[in-house]
Design a protein around this motif. Structure first.
Motif, PDB file in Angstrom:
ATOM      1  N   GLU A   6      33.150  42.697  37.415  1.00 20.33           N
ATOM      2  CA  GLU A   6      32.900  41.255  37.428  1.00 20.33           C
ATOM      3  C   GLU A   6      32.342  40.796  36.083  1.00 20.33           C
ATOM      4  O   GLU A   6      31.656  41.559  35.390  1.00 20.33           O
ATOM      5  N   LEU A  20      33.664  32.914  37.593  1.00 15.67           N
ATOM      6  CA  LEU A  20      33.547  34.357  37.653  1.00 15.67           C
ATOM      7  C   LEU A  20      34.931  34.981  37.618  1.00 15.67           C
ATOM      8  O   LEU A  20      35.887  34.432  38.166  1.00 15.67           O
ATOM      9  N   CYS A  22      37.030  38.856  38.090  1.00 15.36           N
ATOM     10  CA  CYS A  22      36.975  40.214  38.624  1.00 15.36           C
ATOM     11  C   CYS A  22      38.231  40.941  38.170  1.00 15.36           C
ATOM     12  O   CYS A  22      39.330  40.656  38.666  1.00 15.36           O
ATOM     13  N   TRP A  36      34.952  37.624  47.487  1.00 16.82           N
ATOM     14  CA  TRP A  36      33.696  37.457  46.745  1.00 16.82           C
ATOM     15  C   TRP A  36      32.559  37.381  47.770  1.00 16.82           C
ATOM     16  O   TRP A  36      32.662  36.671  48.783  1.00 16.82           O
ATOM     17  N   ARG A  38      27.972  37.565  47.956  1.00 18.14           N
ATOM     18  CA  ARG A  38      26.773  37.381  47.144  1.00 18.14           C
ATOM     19  C   ARG A  38      25.539  37.848  47.896  1.00 18.14           C
ATOM     20  O   ARG A  38      25.519  37.841  49.132  1.00 18.14           O
ATOM     21  N   ILE A  70      38.622  30.036  45.048  1.00 18.96           N
ATOM     22  CA  ILE A  70      39.048  31.406  44.731  1.00 18.96           C
ATOM     23  C   ILE A  70      40.516  31.377  44.338  1.00 18.96           C
ATOM     24  O   ILE A  70      41.307  30.620  44.907  1.00 18.96           O
ATOM     25  N   LEU A  81      36.603  33.191  40.682  1.00 18.75           N
ATOM     26  CA  LEU A  81      35.854  32.302  41.558  1.00 18.75           C
ATOM     27  C   LEU A  81      35.330  31.162  40.690  1.00 18.75           C
ATOM     28  O   LEU A  81      34.424  31.366  39.882  1.00 18.75           O
ATOM     29  N   TYR A  94      26.589  38.229  42.501  1.00 21.62           N
ATOM     30  CA  TYR A  94      27.921  38.016  43.065  1.00 21.62           C
ATOM     31  C   TYR A  94      28.781  39.270  42.868  1.00 21.62           C
ATOM     32  O   TYR A  94      28.893  39.774  41.748  1.00 21.62           O
ATOM     33  N   TYR A  95      29.376  39.716  43.971  1.00 23.75           N
ATOM     34  CA  TYR A  95      30.221  40.901  43.971  1.00 23.75           C
ATOM     35  C   TYR A  95      31.665  40.520  44.305  1.00 23.75           C
ATOM     36  O   TYR A  95      31.898  39.664  45.164  1.00 23.75           O
ATOM     37  N   CYS A  96      32.607  41.211  43.680  1.00 25.54           N
ATOM     38  CA  CYS A  96      33.970  41.107  44.161  1.00 25.54           C
ATOM     39  C   CYS A  96      34.323  42.409  44.880  1.00 25.54           C
ATOM     40  O   CYS A  96      33.708  43.459  44.634  1.00 25.54           O
ATOM     41  N   TRP A 114      34.309  47.993  45.689  1.00 22.48           N
ATOM     42  CA  TRP A 114      33.344  46.969  45.288  1.00 22.48           C
ATOM     43  C   TRP A 114      33.013  47.088  43.813  1.00 22.48           C
ATOM     44  O   TRP A 114      32.983  48.197  43.264  1.00 22.48           O
TER      45      TRP A 114
END
Length: 124
Positions: A6, A20, A22, A36, A38, A70, A81, A94-96, A114
């Motif tokens: 990310e 964002l 990814c 996505w 968080r 998205i 995002l 924030y994770y994808c 992840w």
């Protein structure tokens, strides 16, 4: 094995925007659903948005609907995002995530890979 990285996080004032990205290190990126999520300090990780393998289906958490979008570019192996009208309560890591079945779902347990996360901080 799919590696997700990310980027695009940062600090912004309320009302501002961030995008964002990814990036996925896999040739078959177009087969994966992407999501996505968080996690704010002291809270559990939560769903934000998801997109199916071809972008034909998207879903959003109620808290971000109408503000976040998205998208994905399968030619670039990247999901995005776009976050507009940011609020202090959007502050989180924030994770994808990638879903090998391609559906792009809302449940964390449905995702196979992840990223490490990117920090978003929104000040009032």
């Amino acid at each position: 094995q799919v590696q997700l990285v990310e980027s695009g996080g940062g600090s912004v004032q309320a009302g501002g925007s961030l995008r964002l990205s990814c990036a996925a290190s896999v040739r078959t990126f177009g087969r994966y659903g992407m999501g996505w999520f968080r996690q704010a300090p002291g809270k559990e990780r939560e769903f934000v948005a998801a997109i199916s393998w071809n972008g034909g289906s998207t879903s959003y958490a109620d808290s971000v609907k109408g503000r976040f979008t998205i998208s994905r570019d399968n030619a670039k192996n990247t999901a995005y995002l776009q976050m507009n009208s940011l609020k202090p309560e959007d502050t989180a890591l924030y994770y994808c995530a990638a879903d090998q079945w391609g559906l792009g779902r809302r449940l964390q347990g449905e995702y196979d890979y992840w990223g490490q996360g990117t920090q978003v901080t929104v000040s009032s």
